[in-house]
Design a protein around this motif. Sequence first.
Motif, PDB file in Angstrom:
ATOM      1  N   ALA A 202       0.932  -1.195  -0.203  1.00 55.66           N
ATOM      2  CA  ALA A 202      -0.113   0.013   0.101  1.00 55.66           C
ATOM      3  C   ALA A 202       0.898   1.140  -0.057  1.00 55.66           C
ATOM      4  O   ALA A 202       0.471   2.320  -0.623  1.00 55.66           O
ATOM      5  CB  ALA A 202      -0.823  -0.095   1.087  1.00 55.66           C
ATOM      6  N   ALA A 203       1.859   1.156   0.634  1.00 57.18           N
ATOM      7  CA  ALA A 203       2.874   2.373   0.603  1.00 57.18           C
ATOM      8  C   ALA A 203       3.413   2.509  -0.884  1.00 57.18           C
ATOM      9  O   ALA A 203       3.411   3.673  -1.124  1.00 57.18           O
ATOM     10  CB  ALA A 203       4.019   2.238   1.641  1.00 57.18           C
TER      11      ALA A 203
ATOM     12  N   ALA B 157       3.743   5.615  -5.647  1.00 54.43           N
ATOM     13  CA  ALA B 157       3.855   5.396  -7.116  1.00 54.43           C
ATOM     14  C   ALA B 157       2.616   6.368  -7.561  1.00 54.43           C
ATOM     15  O   ALA B 157       2.777   7.141  -8.883  1.00 54.43           O
ATOM     16  CB  ALA B 157       3.390   4.175  -7.569  1.00 54.43           C
ATOM     17  N   ALA B 158       1.508   6.425  -6.957  1.00 50.77           N
ATOM     18  CA  ALA B 158       0.537   7.294  -7.516  1.00 50.77           C
ATOM     19  C   ALA B 158       1.067   8.888  -7.521  1.00 50.77           C
ATOM     20  O   ALA B 158       0.606   9.613  -8.234  1.00 50.77           O
ATOM     21  CB  ALA B 158      -0.785   7.065  -6.459  1.00 50.77           C
ATOM     22  N   ALA B 159       1.674   9.265  -6.348  1.00 48.01           N
ATOM     23  CA  ALA B 159       2.282  10.575  -6.534  1.00 48.01           C
ATOM     24  C   ALA B 159       3.099  11.018  -7.557  1.00 48.01           C
ATOM     25  O   ALA B 159       2.901  12.020  -8.352  1.00 48.01           O
ATOM     26  CB  ALA B 159       3.148  10.718  -5.233  1.00 48.01           C
TER      27      ALA B 159
ATOM     28  N   ALA C  85      12.633   8.675  -3.253  1.00 48.69           N
ATOM     29  CA  ALA C  85      13.543   8.108  -1.905  1.00 48.69           C
ATOM     30  C   ALA C  85      12.772   7.420  -1.162  1.00 48.69           C
ATOM     31  O   ALA C  85      13.148   6.338  -0.631  1.00 48.69           O
ATOM     32  CB  ALA C  85      14.126   9.376  -1.117  1.00 48.69           C
ATOM     33  N   LEU C  86      11.555   7.833  -0.858  1.00 51.63           N
ATOM     34  CA  LEU C  86      10.728   6.791   0.200  1.00 51.63           C
ATOM     35  C   LEU C  86      10.464   5.482  -0.340  1.00 51.63           C
ATOM     36  O   LEU C  86      10.341   4.381   0.246  1.00 51.63           O
ATOM     37  CB  LEU C  86       9.394   7.664   0.422  1.00 51.63           C
ATOM     38  N   ALA C  87      10.263   5.538  -1.608  1.00 49.39           N
ATOM     39  CA  ALA C  87       9.968   4.251  -2.310  1.00 49.39           C
ATOM     40  C   ALA C  87      11.110   3.468  -2.293  1.00 49.39           C
ATOM     41  O   ALA C  87      10.976   2.115  -1.993  1.00 49.39           O
ATOM     42  CB  ALA C  87       9.521   4.271  -3.759  1.00 49.39           C
TER      43      ALA C  87
ATOM     44  N   ARG D 183      -1.992   8.094   5.139  1.00 47.41           N
ATOM     45  CA  ARG D 183      -2.553   6.709   5.539  1.00 47.41           C
ATOM     46  C   ARG D 183      -1.443   5.661   5.731  1.00 47.41           C
ATOM     47  O   ARG D 183      -1.370   4.933   6.577  1.00 47.41           O
ATOM     48  CB  ARG D 183      -3.765   6.472   5.085  1.00 47.41           C
ATOM     49  N   PHE D 184      -0.984   5.441   4.521  1.00 45.70           N
ATOM     50  CA  PHE D 184      -0.165   4.355   4.376  1.00 45.70           C
ATOM     51  C   PHE D 184       1.192   4.438   4.265  1.00 45.70           C
ATOM     52  O   PHE D 184       2.240   3.137   4.353  1.00 45.70           O
ATOM     53  CB  PHE D 184      -0.618   3.640   3.169  1.00 45.70           C
ATOM     54  N   VAL D 185       2.012   5.622   4.156  1.00 46.46           N
ATOM     55  CA  VAL D 185       3.533   5.822   4.475  1.00 46.46           C
ATOM     56  C   VAL D 185       3.615   6.229   5.872  1.00 46.46           C
ATOM     57  O   VAL D 185       3.375   7.283   6.131  1.00 46.46           O
ATOM     58  CB  VAL D 185       4.007   6.822   3.251  1.00 46.46           C
ATOM     59  N   PRO D 186       4.186   5.317   6.701  1.00 47.15           N
ATOM     60  CA  PRO D 186       4.408   5.621   8.137  1.00 47.15           C
ATOM     61  C   PRO D 186       5.376   6.716   8.231  1.00 47.15           C
ATOM     62  O   PRO D 186       6.556   6.857   7.408  1.00 47.15           O
ATOM     63  CB  PRO D 186       4.789   4.437   8.788  1.00 47.15           C
ATOM     64  N   ARG D 187       5.372   7.311   9.497  1.00 46.81           N
ATOM     65  CA  ARG D 187       6.497   8.285   9.727  1.00 46.81           C
ATOM     66  C   ARG D 187       7.641   7.392  10.127  1.00 46.81           C
ATOM     67  O   ARG D 187       7.422   6.151  10.594  1.00 46.81           O
ATOM     68  CB  ARG D 187       6.218   9.278  10.913  1.00 46.81           C
ATOM     69  N   SER D 188       9.061   7.943  10.010  1.00 48.30           N
ATOM     70  CA  SER D 188      10.195   7.286  10.686  1.00 48.30           C
ATOM     71  C   SER D 188      10.740   8.503  11.580  1.00 48.30           C
ATOM     72  O   SER D 188      11.483   9.173  10.879  1.00 48.30           O
ATOM     73  CB  SER D 188      10.882   7.062   9.326  1.00 48.30           C
ATOM     74  N   PRO D 189      10.330   8.718  12.556  1.00 51.57           N
ATOM     75  CA  PRO D 189      11.013   9.716  13.447  1.00 51.57           C
ATOM     76  C   PRO D 189      12.290   9.785  13.430  1.00 51.57           C
ATOM     77  O   PRO D 189      13.217  10.691  13.560  1.00 51.57           O
ATOM     78  CB  PRO D 189      10.481   9.708  14.803  1.00 51.57           C
ATOM     79  N   ALA D 190      12.936   8.695  13.555  1.00 47.07           N
ATOM     80  CA  ALA D 190      14.662   8.593  13.678  1.00 47.07           C
ATOM     81  C   ALA D 190      15.265   8.968  12.435  1.00 47.07           C
ATOM     82  O   ALA D 190      16.391   8.963  12.307  1.00 47.07           O
ATOM     83  CB  ALA D 190      14.825   7.368  14.342  1.00 47.07           C
ATOM     84  N   ARG D 191      14.560   8.591  11.230  1.00 48.21           N
ATOM     85  CA  ARG D 191      15.341   8.626   9.886  1.00 48.21           C
ATOM     86  C   ARG D 191      14.702   9.377   8.944  1.00 48.21           C
ATOM     87  O   ARG D 191      15.462   9.699   7.821  1.00 48.21           O
ATOM     88  CB  ARG D 191      15.545   7.064   9.416  1.00 48.21           C
ATOM     89  N   ASP D 192      13.424   9.897   9.055  1.00 46.88           N
ATOM     90  CA  ASP D 192      12.917  10.785   7.842  1.00 46.88           C
ATOM     91  C   ASP D 192      13.620  11.839   7.538  1.00 46.88           C
ATOM     92  O   ASP D 192      13.468  12.493   6.467  1.00 46.88           O
ATOM     93  CB  ASP D 192      11.514  10.954   8.345  1.00 46.88           C
ATOM     94  N   GLY D 193      14.241  12.393   8.598  1.00 42.09           N
ATOM     95  CA  GLY D 193      15.164  13.855   8.183  1.00 42.09           C
ATOM     96  C   GLY D 193      16.441  13.555   8.474  1.00 42.09           C
ATOM     97  O   GLY D 193      16.640  12.482   9.493  1.00 42.09           O
ATOM     98  N   VAL D 194      17.526  14.190   8.009  1.00 41.75           N
ATOM     99  CA  VAL D 194      18.808  13.858   8.222  1.00 41.75           C
ATOM    100  C   VAL D 194      19.520  14.806   8.888  1.00 41.75           C
ATOM    101  O   VAL D 194      20.924  15.147   8.748  1.00 41.75           O
ATOM    102  CB  VAL D 194      19.571  13.120   7.176  1.00 41.75           C
ATOM    103  N   ARG D 195      18.823  15.875   9.381  1.00 40.24           N
ATOM    104  CA  ARG D 195      19.490  17.110   9.775  1.00 40.24           C
ATOM    105  C   ARG D 195      20.372  16.694  11.231  1.00 40.24           C
ATOM    106  O   ARG D 195      19.744  15.913  12.033  1.00 40.24           O
ATOM    107  CB  ARG D 195      18.376  18.020  10.269  1.00 40.24           C
ATOM    108  N   SER D 196      21.341  17.236  11.108  1.00 44.32           N
ATOM    109  CA  SER D 196      22.312  16.887  12.549  1.00 44.32           C
ATOM    110  C   SER D 196      21.995  17.554  13.628  1.00 44.32           C
ATOM    111  O   SER D 196      21.438  18.660  13.333  1.00 44.32           O
ATOM    112  CB  SER D 196      23.452  17.080  12.156  1.00 44.32           C
ATOM    113  N   PRO D 197      22.023  17.275  14.845  1.00 43.02           N
ATOM    114  CA  PRO D 197      21.634  17.976  16.041  1.00 43.02           C
ATOM    115  C   PRO D 197      22.471  19.277  16.119  1.00 43.02           C
ATOM    116  O   PRO D 197      23.802  18.999  15.932  1.00 43.02           O
ATOM    117  CB  PRO D 197      21.949  17.059  17.253  1.00 43.02           C
ATOM    118  N   GLY D 198      22.038  20.448  16.326  1.00 43.03           N
ATOM    119  CA  GLY D 198      22.708  21.552  16.580  1.00 43.03           C
ATOM    120  C   GLY D 198      23.099  21.614  18.230  1.00 43.03           C
ATOM    121  O   GLY D 198      22.891  20.650  18.927  1.00 43.03           O
ATOM    122  N   ARG D 199      23.037  22.915  18.699  1.00 43.42           N
ATOM    123  CA  ARG D 199      23.314  23.187  20.119  1.00 43.42           C
ATOM    124  C   ARG D 199      22.090  22.774  20.846  1.00 43.42           C
ATOM    125  O   ARG D 199      20.924  22.992  20.224  1.00 43.42           O
ATOM    126  CB  ARG D 199      23.499  24.818  20.178  1.00 43.42           C
ATOM    127  N   ASN D 200      22.268  22.299  21.864  1.00 41.77           N
ATOM    128  CA  ASN D 200      21.032  21.999  22.905  1.00 41.77           C
ATOM    129  C   ASN D 200      20.024  21.082  22.198  1.00 41.77           C
ATOM    130  O   ASN D 200      19.033  20.904  22.418  1.00 41.77           O
ATOM    131  CB  ASN D 200      20.285  23.112  23.394  1.00 41.77           C
TER     132      ASN D 200
END
Length: 504
Positions: free
Chosen positions: A20-21, A26-28, A131-133, A194-211
């Motif tokens: 489904a994802a 692919a529909a996009a 990239a998500l596919a 609905r069908f493409v789940p979030r990936s909190p740890a990996r959906d973005g690749v920004r590195s941590p800044g201060r704090n």
Amino acid sequence: MNAVRTQTDRATGRTPRPGAALAALAAAQFTVMLATSNVNVALPQIRAGVGLSDGGTTWVVNAYGLAFGALLLAGGRIADLLGRRRVLLTGLALFALASLAAGLAPSAPVLIAARALQGLGAAAIAPAALALALDRAASGPGRGRALSVWGAVSGAGGACGVLLGGALTQAWGWPWIFHSVALGAGLVLASVARFVPRSPARDGVRSPGRNGVPSAGRFDVLGTFTVTLALTCLVWGLTTARGSGWADAPVLGALGATAVLLAAFVAIELRRPDALVPARLFAGGQVAAGNLLTALLGSVWIALFFFLPLYQQQVLGYGPLATGAGQLPLAAANMLGASLAPRLARRLGARTAVVAGLLTEAAGLLWLSRISADGSYLADLLGPCVLIGLGLGIAFVQLTALAVDGVPGKDAGLAGGLVNATRQVGGAIGLAALATLAGSVTAHAATRQAHLEALTTGYRAAFAVSAAVLAATAALTPLLTRRTGTRTATPAAQPAPEPRTSTV
């Protein structure tokens, strides 16, 4: 990888549905490709509806392609930095709203502006969705299936856009071309949510800044601005040259500015640690070869969906609906070729599969170069369309695999933007050159032939040169891909190492 996905699914409370994802993603892509061709058969009605001039009619098409092609690299990198799912959803929302605005446009400037916003949304959608596919099938047979689906919907989207545009224009009028796309984009948006789940740890690749606050400083603003302006000048210059000629001062100025800006972009990227197009993107695999070959394929692909409907309508006298229906065999053959591509790559090797696809498409275009002014669909178009569709499906899948081969996971969105950008820019260059060729051949032939025969002579020349370009591309393929052997980029043959093929 599976453990990460399991944790993600638990975090979001969703049951994994890879099929489904992939269908939603692919529909996009299908929606983006649909919008590149669905207006072509309705341009006369659109012109009358909002009072467009000749130049304005051209910009109904060009505004979308210009924004799409110029902003793809920026869209891919933003998706890598801010999160691909988030950027995809935002792009779909913008695309839907812009499509609705285009259908409701009361004047030519509003319509052209809405088409540009459609292109902006598409530039966010295409790289993020790819990239998500690929993330959901990072290696092995699943990767081959994902690329097959991508090839099928990409090729079929162009053909089906002509059919949908013709049917809706004939039934309800040209605004419904845009209303239908708005509705479709809204449905795709809901499906992705609905069908493409979030990936909190990996959906973005920004590195941590201060704090622990994510840093956005890794975005190359100067490089992005320079290359976007360069691509804008290039696409504008090429599309304008089709109407005003290559010797026109604004065209020459735009192409000169493109050369200067591209040189500046290279100089900027060599000095920046956070480059928009980092050298690591080309450190492994066949990214450079895949993108160059994709640009050559795109130079023929975009032009095909420009000239073929013109021949059907202007020479054979087909209406919008019949013209669109005539694209169905090509779309079906494209989907078949895309589904066969991984099997051919496993059996023959990726390099041989690319060459076979390109030569098959070239044979179809060479056949098209024999069309006549008093031809028929069965005698002149059906056979060539089947060959073209088969070859296009095979070549597209394998070249996309080459263009993302060995790309580090954090750069997958950029790689998706790059391969889409090279196809769009190649298409703009090819269409400008082939339209100029066809126009000059037609003008020369008009001195001794009837109008329809002169038009057909110009189209024949465009198809013949397109076949030659693909034959040359097939000849280049072994030379450009020899460094890593015949099976390196086979999407389903050899699983690539996890760190470089995971695209989230």
